[in-house]
Motif scaffolding. Structure first.
Motif, mmCIF file in Angstrom:
data_model
loop_
_atom_site.group_PDB
_atom_site.id
_atom_site.type_symbol
_atom_site.label_atom_id
_atom_site.label_comp_id
_atom_site.label_asym_id
_atom_site.label_seq_id
_atom_site.Cartn_x
_atom_site.Cartn_y
_atom_site.Cartn_z
ATOM 1 N N PRO A 1 0.863 -1.455 -0.276
ATOM 2 C CA PRO A 1 -0.026 -0.067 -0.251
ATOM 3 C C PRO A 1 0.947 1.482 -0.130
ATOM 4 C CG PRO A 1 -1.476 -1.425 1.740
ATOM 5 C CD PRO A 1 0.602 -2.290 0.960
ATOM 6 N N ALA A 2 2.401 1.344 0.894
ATOM 7 C CA ALA A 2 3.066 2.848 0.152
ATOM 8 C C ALA A 2 3.342 2.647 -0.475
ATOM 9 C CB ALA A 2 3.498 2.787 2.237
ATOM 10 N N THR A 3 3.804 2.238 -0.825
ATOM 11 C CA THR A 3 4.174 2.167 -2.516
ATOM 12 C C THR A 3 3.211 2.146 -3.319
ATOM 13 O OG1 THR A 3 5.870 0.477 -2.331
ATOM 14 C CG2 THR A 3 5.752 1.258 -4.586
ATOM 15 N N GLU A 4 2.173 1.976 -3.077
ATOM 16 C CA GLU A 4 1.081 2.311 -4.187
ATOM 17 C C GLU A 4 0.189 3.743 -4.409
ATOM 18 O OE1 GLU A 4 -1.549 1.160 -7.116
ATOM 19 O OE2 GLU A 4 -0.079 0.267 -6.800
ATOM 20 N N GLN A 5 0.594 4.109 -3.137
ATOM 21 C CA GLN A 5 0.481 5.072 -2.699
ATOM 22 C C GLN A 5 1.476 6.238 -3.913
ATOM 23 O OE1 GLN A 5 -2.742 6.632 -1.667
ATOM 24 N NE2 GLN A 5 -2.169 9.001 -1.442
ATOM 25 N N LEU A 6 2.393 5.900 -3.493
ATOM 26 C CA LEU A 6 3.369 6.759 -3.770
ATOM 27 C C LEU A 6 3.460 7.263 -5.034
ATOM 28 C CD1 LEU A 6 6.947 6.425 -1.593
ATOM 29 C CD2 LEU A 6 5.415 8.381 -2.162
ATOM 30 N N ALA A 7 3.130 5.680 -6.543
ATOM 31 C CA ALA A 7 2.540 5.629 -7.406
ATOM 32 C C ALA A 7 1.836 6.077 -7.770
ATOM 33 C CB ALA A 7 3.336 4.316 -7.928
ATOM 34 N N ARG A 8 0.838 6.924 -6.995
ATOM 35 C CA ARG A 8 -0.457 7.477 -7.995
ATOM 36 C C ARG A 8 0.212 9.501 -6.982
ATOM 37 N NH1 ARG A 8 -3.049 2.804 -4.938
ATOM 38 N NH2 ARG A 8 -3.687 4.713 -3.972
ATOM 39 N N THR A 9 0.399 9.526 -6.700
ATOM 40 C CA THR A 9 0.801 10.814 -6.002
ATOM 41 C C THR A 9 1.756 11.733 -6.780
ATOM 42 O OG1 THR A 9 1.381 9.873 -3.682
ATOM 43 C CG2 THR A 9 2.055 12.096 -4.317
ATOM 44 N N GLU A 10 0.682 12.980 -7.375
ATOM 45 C CA GLU A 10 1.400 13.425 -7.892
ATOM 46 C C GLU A 10 2.396 14.532 -7.716
ATOM 47 O OE1 GLU A 10 0.052 18.630 -9.287
ATOM 48 O OE2 GLU A 10 -1.811 16.107 -10.006
ATOM 49 N N ARG A 11 2.850 14.360 -6.765
ATOM 50 C CA ARG A 11 3.900 15.164 -6.544
ATOM 51 C C ARG A 11 5.283 14.488 -6.482
ATOM 52 N NH1 ARG A 11 6.799 14.710 -1.920
ATOM 53 N NH2 ARG A 11 4.999 14.033 -0.891
ATOM 54 N N VAL A 12 5.409 12.586 -6.292
ATOM 55 C CA VAL A 12 5.967 11.561 -6.354
ATOM 56 C C VAL A 12 6.066 11.818 -7.706
ATOM 57 C CG1 VAL A 12 6.824 10.102 -6.682
ATOM 58 C CG2 VAL A 12 5.514 11.200 -4.873
ATOM 59 N N LEU A 13 5.147 11.502 -8.749
ATOM 60 C CA LEU A 13 5.564 11.483 -9.806
ATOM 61 C C LEU A 13 5.983 12.467 -11.032
ATOM 62 C CD1 LEU A 13 1.978 9.643 -11.211
ATOM 63 C CD2 LEU A 13 4.281 8.201 -10.528
ATOM 64 N N ALA A 14 5.753 13.447 -10.433
ATOM 65 C CA ALA A 14 6.598 14.879 -11.406
ATOM 66 C C ALA A 14 7.556 14.387 -10.565
ATOM 67 C CB ALA A 14 5.569 15.823 -10.814
ATOM 68 N N SER A 15 8.212 14.774 -9.821
ATOM 69 C CA SER A 15 9.350 14.878 -9.465
ATOM 70 C C SER A 15 10.320 13.476 -10.096
ATOM 71 C CB SER A 15 9.946 14.535 -7.567
ATOM 72 O OG SER A 15 8.834 15.710 -7.319
ATOM 73 N N VAL A 16 9.665 12.408 -10.219
ATOM 74 C CA VAL A 16 9.882 11.053 -10.876
ATOM 75 C C VAL A 16 10.481 11.661 -12.206
ATOM 76 C CG1 VAL A 16 10.818 8.303 -11.216
ATOM 77 C CG2 VAL A 16 9.701 9.622 -9.314
ATOM 78 N N ILE A 17 9.322 11.878 -12.520
ATOM 79 C CA ILE A 17 9.751 12.262 -14.805
ATOM 80 C C ILE A 17 10.658 13.286 -14.932
ATOM 81 C CG2 ILE A 17 7.619 14.441 -14.521
ATOM 82 C CD1 ILE A 17 8.750 11.177 -17.044
ATOM 83 N N GLU A 18 10.335 14.990 -14.141
ATOM 84 C CA GLU A 18 11.945 15.497 -13.951
ATOM 85 C C GLU A 18 13.148 15.079 -13.926
ATOM 86 O OE1 GLU A 18 9.676 19.351 -12.320
ATOM 87 O OE2 GLU A 18 10.952 18.183 -11.058
ATOM 88 N N ALA A 19 12.891 13.965 -12.979
ATOM 89 C CA ALA A 19 14.411 12.502 -12.331
ATOM 90 C C ALA A 19 14.627 12.197 -13.601
ATOM 91 C CB ALA A 19 14.256 12.047 -11.059
ATOM 92 N N VAL A 20 14.136 11.568 -14.472
ATOM 93 C CA VAL A 20 14.464 11.131 -15.631
ATOM 94 C C VAL A 20 14.620 11.941 -16.342
ATOM 95 C CG1 VAL A 20 13.212 9.509 -17.460
ATOM 96 C CG2 VAL A 20 12.820 9.228 -15.333
ATOM 97 N N ILE A 21 14.461 13.000 -17.047
ATOM 98 C CA ILE A 21 14.856 14.348 -17.611
ATOM 99 C C ILE A 21 16.106 14.143 -17.090
ATOM 100 C CG2 ILE A 21 14.379 16.718 -18.612
ATOM 101 C CD1 ILE A 21 11.522 16.290 -18.378
ATOM 102 N N GLY A 22 16.118 14.955 -15.711
ATOM 103 C CA GLY A 22 17.923 14.869 -15.153
ATOM 104 C C GLY A 22 18.875 14.104 -15.251
ATOM 105 N N ALA A 23 18.669 12.866 -15.688
ATOM 106 C CA ALA A 23 19.626 11.910 -15.988
ATOM 107 C C ALA A 23 19.231 11.264 -17.244
ATOM 108 C CB ALA A 23 18.355 10.899 -15.134
ATOM 109 N N VAL A 24 18.670 12.498 -17.938
ATOM 110 C CA VAL A 24 19.202 11.665 -19.337
ATOM 111 C C VAL A 24 19.837 12.764 -19.615
ATOM 112 C CG1 VAL A 24 17.886 11.633 -22.151
ATOM 113 C CG2 VAL A 24 16.557 10.627 -20.369
#
Length: 218
Positions: free
Chosen positions: A97-120
């Protein structure tokens, strides 16, 4: 391009700070970098497309803000399968449940997509990254051009016809300074009408106004 990243960068881009003893091994630093790259890539794409006489700095800023908002980043993250990558990257000790909540949280998903952009960006450089960003965000960019979102003005106009006004109050602030989330309440005649959250106060106010308009139309 996510599939072409080295394993260490790809893993860091989807590692939440609570999953590692060293915060520097999480996605936070990459997200800080990616946020700037995302903004520059979208700005550089928009600037030559829009006539100077019709699109001043203020209007450009609003269009860009909508195109790269938390909601837009979440939609891109979902299209790219980021929630599933988060689930797979989570340690067994926090899976569920804790991970599922993170995977649905806008703030987390937005940060991860930005992190992917940074990594690329670190791996492939700006030009290749900018092309990938524009391709990934094209639906959000086009929507910001065709249907600019200004829910606050729409709500204000609607309430004005009733002889009332709306004010906005910050109900909560969460997260570290570089990953802050705001919750705002739209108030009418001293009563809460709707709530909204966002990665800036302005985004949260727009979200609250949108929710208020939906409640008034229900």
């Amino acid at each position: 391009m996510l599939e072409r990243l080295p394993d260490d960068l790809a893993r860091q881009a989807v590692t939440h700070s609570s999953w590692t003893d060293r915060r520097s091994d999480s996605y936070e630093r990459l997200a800080f970098l990616g946020d700037s790259v995302l903004s520059l890539a979208v700005t550089t794409h928009l600037y030559p497309r829009l006539e100077a006489d019709a699109y001043g700095a203020g209007r450009l800023t609003k269009i860009r803000a909508q195109a790269v908002s938390g909601r837009s980043c979440r939609e891109v993250a979902e299209r790219l399968g980021i929630p599933e990558r988060l689930r797979l990257a989570a340690p067994e000790s926090v899976a569920g449940p804790a991970t599922e909540q993170l995977a649905r949280t806008e703030r987390v998903l937005a940060s991860v997509i930005e992190a992917v952009i940074g990594a690329v960006y670190l791996e492939f450089g700006y030009l290749e990254t900018a092309d990938a960003v524009v391709e990934a965000f094209t639906p959000e960019i086009e929507r910001s051009l065709v249907s600019p979102a200004d829910f606050k003005s729409a709500l204000q106009e609607r309430l004005a016809r009733r002889g009332t006004i709306v004010t906005y109050e910050i109900a909560a602030e969460e997260g570290p300074p570089h990953e802050r989330t705001f919750e705002v309440v739209a108030m009418v005649e001293g009563e809460p009408l709707a709530r909204g959250s966002g990665r800036s106060k302005k985004d949260a106010e727009q979200a609250a106004a949108e929710a208020a308009l939906e409640s008034l139309s229900a």
